[in-house]
Design a protein around this motif. Structure first.
Motif, PDB file in Angstrom:
ATOM      1  N   HIS A  86     -25.616 -10.216   2.759  1.00  0.00           N
ATOM      2  CA  HIS A  86     -24.163 -10.198   2.681  1.00  0.00           C
ATOM      3  C   HIS A  86     -23.672 -10.983   1.473  1.00  0.00           C
ATOM      4  CE1 HIS A  86     -19.937 -10.816   3.734  1.00  0.00           C
ATOM      5  NE2 HIS A  86     -20.065  -9.730   4.479  1.00  0.00           N
ATOM      6  N   GLU A  87     -22.624 -10.486   0.854  1.00  0.00           N
ATOM      7  CA  GLU A  87     -22.125 -11.076  -0.386  1.00  0.00           C
ATOM      8  C   GLU A  87     -21.679 -12.535  -0.236  1.00  0.00           C
ATOM      9  OE1 GLU A  87     -18.846  -8.673  -1.585  1.00  0.00           O
ATOM     10  OE2 GLU A  87     -17.586  -9.227   0.120  1.00  0.00           O
ATOM     11  N   ASN A  88     -21.360 -12.977   0.949  1.00  0.00           N
ATOM     12  CA  ASN A  88     -20.874 -14.346   1.126  1.00  0.00           C
ATOM     13  C   ASN A  88     -21.952 -15.409   0.912  1.00  0.00           C
ATOM     14  OD1 ASN A  88     -18.262 -13.594   1.583  1.00  0.00           O
ATOM     15  ND2 ASN A  88     -18.324 -13.848   3.806  1.00  0.00           N
ATOM     16  N   TYR A  89     -23.194 -14.994   0.739  1.00  0.00           N
ATOM     17  CA  TYR A  89     -24.227 -15.996   0.451  1.00  0.00           C
ATOM     18  C   TYR A  89     -23.938 -16.707  -0.870  1.00  0.00           C
ATOM     19  CZ  TYR A  89     -26.896 -14.107  -3.492  1.00  0.00           C
ATOM     20  OH  TYR A  89     -27.304 -13.712  -4.749  1.00  0.00           O
ATOM     21  N   LYS A  90     -23.213 -16.044  -1.765  1.00  0.00           N
ATOM     22  CA  LYS A  90     -22.949 -16.599  -3.095  1.00  0.00           C
ATOM     23  C   LYS A  90     -22.035 -17.816  -3.049  1.00  0.00           C
ATOM     24  CE  LYS A  90     -23.157 -12.050  -5.351  1.00  0.00           C
ATOM     25  NZ  LYS A  90     -22.365 -11.058  -6.113  1.00  0.00           N
ATOM     26  N   LYS A 120     -21.123  -5.755   2.256  1.00  0.00           N
ATOM     27  CA  LYS A 120     -19.930  -6.386   2.809  1.00  0.00           C
ATOM     28  C   LYS A 120     -19.924  -6.337   4.332  1.00  0.00           C
ATOM     29  CE  LYS A 120     -17.011  -5.069  -1.136  1.00  0.00           C
ATOM     30  NZ  LYS A 120     -16.637  -6.426  -1.590  1.00  0.00           N
ATOM     31  N   GLY A 121     -20.699  -5.458   4.915  1.00  0.00           N
ATOM     32  CA  GLY A 121     -20.667  -5.186   6.343  1.00  0.00           C
ATOM     33  C   GLY A 121     -20.174  -3.776   6.579  1.00  0.00           C
ATOM     34  N   GLU A 140     -22.288 -15.750   6.018  1.00  0.00           N
ATOM     35  CA  GLU A 140     -22.927 -14.537   5.498  1.00  0.00           C
ATOM     36  C   GLU A 140     -23.746 -13.819   6.572  1.00  0.00           C
ATOM     37  OE1 GLU A 140     -26.267 -17.431   5.365  1.00  0.00           O
ATOM     38  OE2 GLU A 140     -24.088 -17.523   5.134  1.00  0.00           O
ATOM     39  N   HIS A 141     -23.646 -14.247   7.815  1.00  0.00           N
ATOM     40  CA  HIS A 141     -24.495 -13.720   8.884  1.00  0.00           C
ATOM     41  C   HIS A 141     -24.134 -12.280   9.237  1.00  0.00           C
ATOM     42  CE1 HIS A 141     -26.144 -13.111  12.907  1.00  0.00           C
ATOM     43  NE2 HIS A 141     -26.979 -14.101  12.650  1.00  0.00           N
ATOM     44  N   VAL A 142     -25.162 -11.454   9.427  1.00  0.00           N
ATOM     45  CA  VAL A 142     -24.981 -10.092   9.926  1.00  0.00           C
ATOM     46  C   VAL A 142     -25.939  -9.836  11.079  1.00  0.00           C
ATOM     47  CG1 VAL A 142     -24.198  -9.179   7.704  1.00  0.00           C
ATOM     48  CG2 VAL A 142     -26.638  -9.056   8.301  1.00  0.00           C
TER      49      VAL A 142
END
Length: 205
Positions: A86-90, A120-121, A140-142
């Motif tokens: 997921h992009e939020n890891y950045k 993005k999910g 960033e968890h999915v």
């Protein structure tokens, strides 16, 4: 694609001294791809090597439920794999984990070296893995819903529902939060619940 459990994850607690986790590791494969899901941490590398039975260079993709070392660190050993996350890891400051652990995170991320593909999910990877954005354990968890040829439909909730005990509490309505809603929704569509820190659970139909 066929699904294989490389390592069943677990939790280890020794009161007053140690609280440790080790993540489950999974392989999805067909004629085109060999996909590792959550390749785990260094202390499980011997078990992974014994059970994987293919060379690290053959792994085409690594799908991460989230960036915690117990799930992701061993990605450094698969130099040709595309890292899918997921992009939020950045946006995370990995130095906050500590001076030593922060370096381990940075070592891992540096090893990816331009091989990252973010989502993005709500995407579907390889016509097999449905991405479900579940930022309740980390941002960033999915979670994953996986259609397989050999085990039917699988729901991998990730660390929002790590063990059978967590799952039983949800199914007995001892939890009624958003996580419980998500787990129930996708469990109803699944043949197995695949846990990150426990053995799988076969759903009763």
């Amino acid at each position: 694609m066929n699904f294989k459990i490389i390592l069943d994850g677990g939790l280890l607690t020794i009161t007053g001294r140690v609280h440790g986790t080790f993540s489950s590791v999974f392989l999805l494969e067909d004629d085109k791809r060999k996909v590792l899901i959550d390749p785990g941490h260094i202390h499980t590398i011997q078990d992974i090597e014994n059970n994987l039975n293919i060379s690290p260079e053959e792994i085409t993709d690594i799908v991460l439920t989230h960036v915690h070392l117990d799930h992701a660190y061993n990605s450094i050993f698969f130099p040709k794999a595309t890292i899918r996350i997921h992009e939020n890891y950045k946006g995370k400051d990995y130095k906050k984990f500590g001076p030593l652990i922060g370096k381990a995170y940075q070592q891992m991320i540096d090893s990816w070296n331009g091989r990252v593909e973010t989502f993005k999910g709500n995407e579907t990877l390889f016509e097999t893995i449905k991405i479900i954005y579940t930022p309740y354990h980390s941002k960033e968890h999915v979670s994953l819903f996986i259609k397989t040829e050999n085990m039917g439909n699988l729901f991998l909730p990730g660390d929002i529902c790590m063990t059978k005990i967590d799952f039983y509490d949800i199914m007995r309505n001892l939890r009624t939060d958003k996580v419980a809603e998500i787990v129930k929704e996708w469990a109803e569509k699944s043949d197995y619940i695949i846990f990150t820190h426990d053995t799988p659970y076969k759903m009763k139909k």
